[in-house]
Motif scaffolding. Sequence first.
Motif, PDB file in Angstrom:
ATOM      1  N   GLU A 270     -43.134  14.415 -61.116  1.00 18.35           N
ATOM      2  CA  GLU A 270     -44.408  13.796 -61.457  1.00 18.35           C
ATOM      3  C   GLU A 270     -45.280  13.684 -60.209  1.00 18.35           C
ATOM      4  N   LEU A 271     -46.587  13.787 -60.403  1.00 18.24           N
ATOM      5  CA  LEU A 271     -47.497  13.600 -59.284  1.00 18.24           C
ATOM      6  C   LEU A 271     -47.414  12.164 -58.791  1.00 18.24           C
ATOM      7  N   ALA A 272     -47.842  11.950 -57.555  1.00 17.64           N
ATOM      8  CA  ALA A 272     -47.750  10.636 -56.933  1.00 17.64           C
ATOM      9  C   ALA A 272     -48.490   9.579 -57.752  1.00 17.64           C
ATOM     10  N   ARG A 273     -48.017   8.350 -57.634  1.00 24.43           N
ATOM     11  CA  ARG A 273     -48.624   7.215 -58.354  1.00 24.43           C
ATOM     12  C   ARG A 273     -50.121   7.147 -58.069  1.00 24.43           C
ATOM     13  N   GLY A 274     -50.878   6.947 -59.102  1.00 25.89           N
ATOM     14  CA  GLY A 274     -52.335   6.944 -58.999  1.00 25.89           C
ATOM     15  C   GLY A 274     -52.915   8.184 -59.648  1.00 25.89           C
ATOM     16  N   MET A 275     -52.289   9.342 -59.387  1.00 28.15           N
ATOM     17  CA  MET A 275     -52.758  10.568 -60.019  1.00 28.15           C
ATOM     18  C   MET A 275     -52.419  10.611 -61.496  1.00 28.15           C
ATOM     19  N   ASP A 276     -51.420   9.836 -61.924  1.00 31.69           N
ATOM     20  CA  ASP A 276     -51.103   9.816 -63.351  1.00 31.69           C
ATOM     21  C   ASP A 276     -52.298   9.309 -64.153  1.00 31.69           C
ATOM     22  N   LEU A 277     -53.002   8.308 -63.606  1.00 31.57           N
ATOM     23  CA  LEU A 277     -54.181   7.776 -64.284  1.00 31.57           C
ATOM     24  C   LEU A 277     -55.313   8.796 -64.261  1.00 31.57           C
ATOM     25  N   VAL A 278     -55.482   9.483 -63.130  1.00 32.88           N
ATOM     26  CA  VAL A 278     -56.526  10.501 -63.014  1.00 32.88           C
ATOM     27  C   VAL A 278     -56.295  11.610 -64.035  1.00 32.88           C
ATOM     28  N   VAL A 279     -55.038  12.059 -64.156  1.00 26.64           N
ATOM     29  CA  VAL A 279     -54.728  13.117 -65.120  1.00 26.64           C
ATOM     30  C   VAL A 279     -54.962  12.624 -66.540  1.00 26.64           C
ATOM     31  N   ARG A 280     -54.509  11.404 -66.838  1.00 23.87           N
ATOM     32  CA  ARG A 280     -54.626  10.879 -68.206  1.00 23.87           C
ATOM     33  C   ARG A 280     -56.085  10.657 -68.609  1.00 23.87           C
ATOM     34  N   GLU A 281     -56.885  10.084 -67.714  1.00 19.17           N
ATOM     35  CA  GLU A 281     -58.246   9.705 -68.061  1.00 19.17           C
ATOM     36  C   GLU A 281     -59.286  10.766 -67.700  1.00 19.17           C
ATOM     37  N   ASN A 282     -58.874  11.774 -66.947  1.00 24.43           N
ATOM     38  CA  ASN A 282     -59.869  12.678 -66.376  1.00 24.43           C
ATOM     39  C   ASN A 282     -59.492  14.134 -66.646  1.00 24.43           C
ATOM     40  N   THR A 283     -58.605  14.692 -65.817  1.00 26.49           N
ATOM     41  CA  THR A 283     -58.435  16.143 -65.818  1.00 26.49           C
ATOM     42  C   THR A 283     -57.782  16.697 -67.084  1.00 26.49           C
ATOM     43  N   SER A 284     -56.929  15.917 -67.746  1.00 24.54           N
ATOM     44  CA  SER A 284     -56.297  16.407 -68.977  1.00 24.54           C
ATOM     45  C   SER A 284     -57.298  16.547 -70.110  1.00 24.54           C
ATOM     46  N   LYS A 285     -58.444  15.898 -69.993  1.00 18.18           N
ATOM     47  CA  LYS A 285     -59.451  15.927 -71.054  1.00 18.18           C
ATOM     48  C   LYS A 285     -60.479  17.035 -70.849  1.00 18.18           C
ATOM     49  N   LEU A 286     -60.352  17.774 -69.746  1.00 12.33           N
ATOM     50  CA  LEU A 286     -61.262  18.880 -69.498  1.00 12.33           C
ATOM     51  C   LEU A 286     -60.854  20.100 -70.307  1.00 12.33           C
ATOM     52  N   THR A 287     -61.780  21.039 -70.452  1.00 12.92           N
ATOM     53  CA  THR A 287     -61.440  22.299 -71.092  1.00 12.92           C
ATOM     54  C   THR A 287     -60.520  23.091 -70.167  1.00 12.92           C
ATOM     55  N   PRO A 288     -59.702  23.985 -70.715  1.00  8.96           N
ATOM     56  CA  PRO A 288     -58.867  24.840 -69.857  1.00  8.96           C
ATOM     57  C   PRO A 288     -59.688  25.598 -68.820  1.00  8.96           C
ATOM     58  N   GLU A 289     -60.874  26.038 -69.218  1.00  9.18           N
ATOM     59  CA  GLU A 289     -61.732  26.782 -68.297  1.00  9.18           C
ATOM     60  C   GLU A 289     -62.159  25.918 -67.120  1.00  9.18           C
ATOM     61  N   ASP A 290     -62.441  24.649 -67.366  1.00  2.57           N
ATOM     62  CA  ASP A 290     -62.868  23.773 -66.275  1.00  2.57           C
ATOM     63  C   ASP A 290     -61.694  23.413 -65.365  1.00  2.57           C
ATOM     64  N   ARG A 291     -60.500  23.251 -65.922  1.00  2.00           N
ATOM     65  CA  ARG A 291     -59.338  23.026 -65.056  1.00  2.00           C
ATOM     66  C   ARG A 291     -59.083  24.251 -64.174  1.00  2.00           C
ATOM     67  N   GLU A 292     -59.238  25.435 -64.752  1.00  2.41           N
ATOM     68  CA  GLU A 292     -59.076  26.655 -63.968  1.00  2.41           C
ATOM     69  C   GLU A 292     -60.154  26.746 -62.888  1.00  2.41           C
ATOM     70  N   ALA A 293     -61.356  26.303 -63.207  1.00  2.00           N
ATOM     71  CA  ALA A 293     -62.446  26.342 -62.223  1.00  2.00           C
ATOM     72  C   ALA A 293     -62.150  25.409 -61.054  1.00  2.00           C
ATOM     73  N   ILE A 294     -61.667  24.200 -61.345  1.00  2.00           N
ATOM     74  CA  ILE A 294     -61.329  23.266 -60.269  1.00  2.00           C
ATOM     75  C   ILE A 294     -60.218  23.840 -59.401  1.00  2.00           C
ATOM     76  N   ALA A 295     -59.221  24.453 -60.039  1.00  2.00           N
ATOM     77  CA  ALA A 295     -58.131  25.064 -59.273  1.00  2.00           C
ATOM     78  C   ALA A 295     -58.666  26.194 -58.403  1.00  2.00           C
ATOM     79  N   ALA A 296     -59.574  27.009 -58.922  1.00  2.00           N
ATOM     80  CA  ALA A 296     -60.141  28.104 -58.133  1.00  2.00           C
ATOM     81  C   ALA A 296     -60.880  27.553 -56.912  1.00  2.00           C
ATOM     82  N   TYR A 297     -61.613  26.472 -57.104  1.00  2.00           N
ATOM     83  CA  TYR A 297     -62.331  25.865 -55.977  1.00  2.00           C
ATOM     84  C   TYR A 297     -61.375  25.312 -54.933  1.00  2.00           C
ATOM     85  N   LEU A 298     -60.413  24.504 -55.358  1.00  2.00           N
ATOM     86  CA  LEU A 298     -59.504  23.874 -54.401  1.00  2.00           C
ATOM     87  C   LEU A 298     -58.670  24.924 -53.665  1.00  2.00           C
TER      88      LEU A 298
END
Length: 304
Positions: A270-298
């Motif tokens: 599991e990701l470090a404590r704190g990121m679980d909330l970010v994933v639950r409330e933020n990144t998991s709710k994005l479209t697959p395309e937007d998650r791929e875009a963030i990964a491409a940027y990072l």
Amino acid sequence: MAGLLRRALKGGLVLAAAVGAALAVPAFAPGLVWSRAATTPAGFAPSAERGAYLYAAGGCASCHATPGREDGAPAGGHELASPFGSFLVPNITPDRETGIGGWSGEDFIRAMTLGIDPKGRHLYPAFPYASYARMTNEDLLDLKAHLDSLEPVARANQPHQLGFPFSVRPGLALWKLAFFDPTPDSRLPVAASAAARRGAYLAEGPGHCAECHSDRNFAGAIRPETWMAGTPAGPDGRRVPGIRGADLGGWEPEDLVFALEYGMTPDGDELARGMDLVVRENTSKLTPEDREAIAAYLMSLRGS
């Protein structure tokens, strides 16, 4: 002992001079670095549906949802501890008395991008307007439309618990002059792909990833050389790792996409404590395309 006393007196004089200068700086002066016009294209109509997506993209509920409320209403009350004291998150429901129901679209844009409230007061950068300044006015008005569509909650905001000199709000004028530039400043290479540019917008703007994943100086401003490179002193004093491609070891882009959706590393941890909330409330709710875009940027960020 005499040397220590002289340095203490000198420090006190400098602080007094700084506070005095800050008190002389108006909260909103168009000639200063934080001027921005609240303009949109002709015929633009804000969309609450688009705003709901941005609300998720920004993880707004992570900070603004009231502790103990099962409906998740963003009525505030969450406490953010910092080296400067505790910040109490405000009510952003459309209640006209205790929330932001009485704010105009221009009021909202100014607060989100310049850190100025409708009364002309500086907002503390614990509210990440330095990141939201990278958002377009259209997206901000869509977000406001979503917030206006929510059920109003009458919940009075509580004052921040800050010691002197941090309690002197006009002093933020000097902080802005020294550290705040609302001009978008992406770290992308010139030849970056369209996906990486979309990812940069999401991560640098609504996602405000650098706010936790960068180190800060004595004044609480991000040290540019540590942009997205992690910090030993993150929220609650915990270490926060770097999320640049250069910091992710053998991760592949699909590993990062998986982590943003499920909150797990390529090894199944599991990701470090704190990121679980970010994933639950933020990144998991994005479209697959937007998650791929963030990964491409990072993954394109190879170092400072």
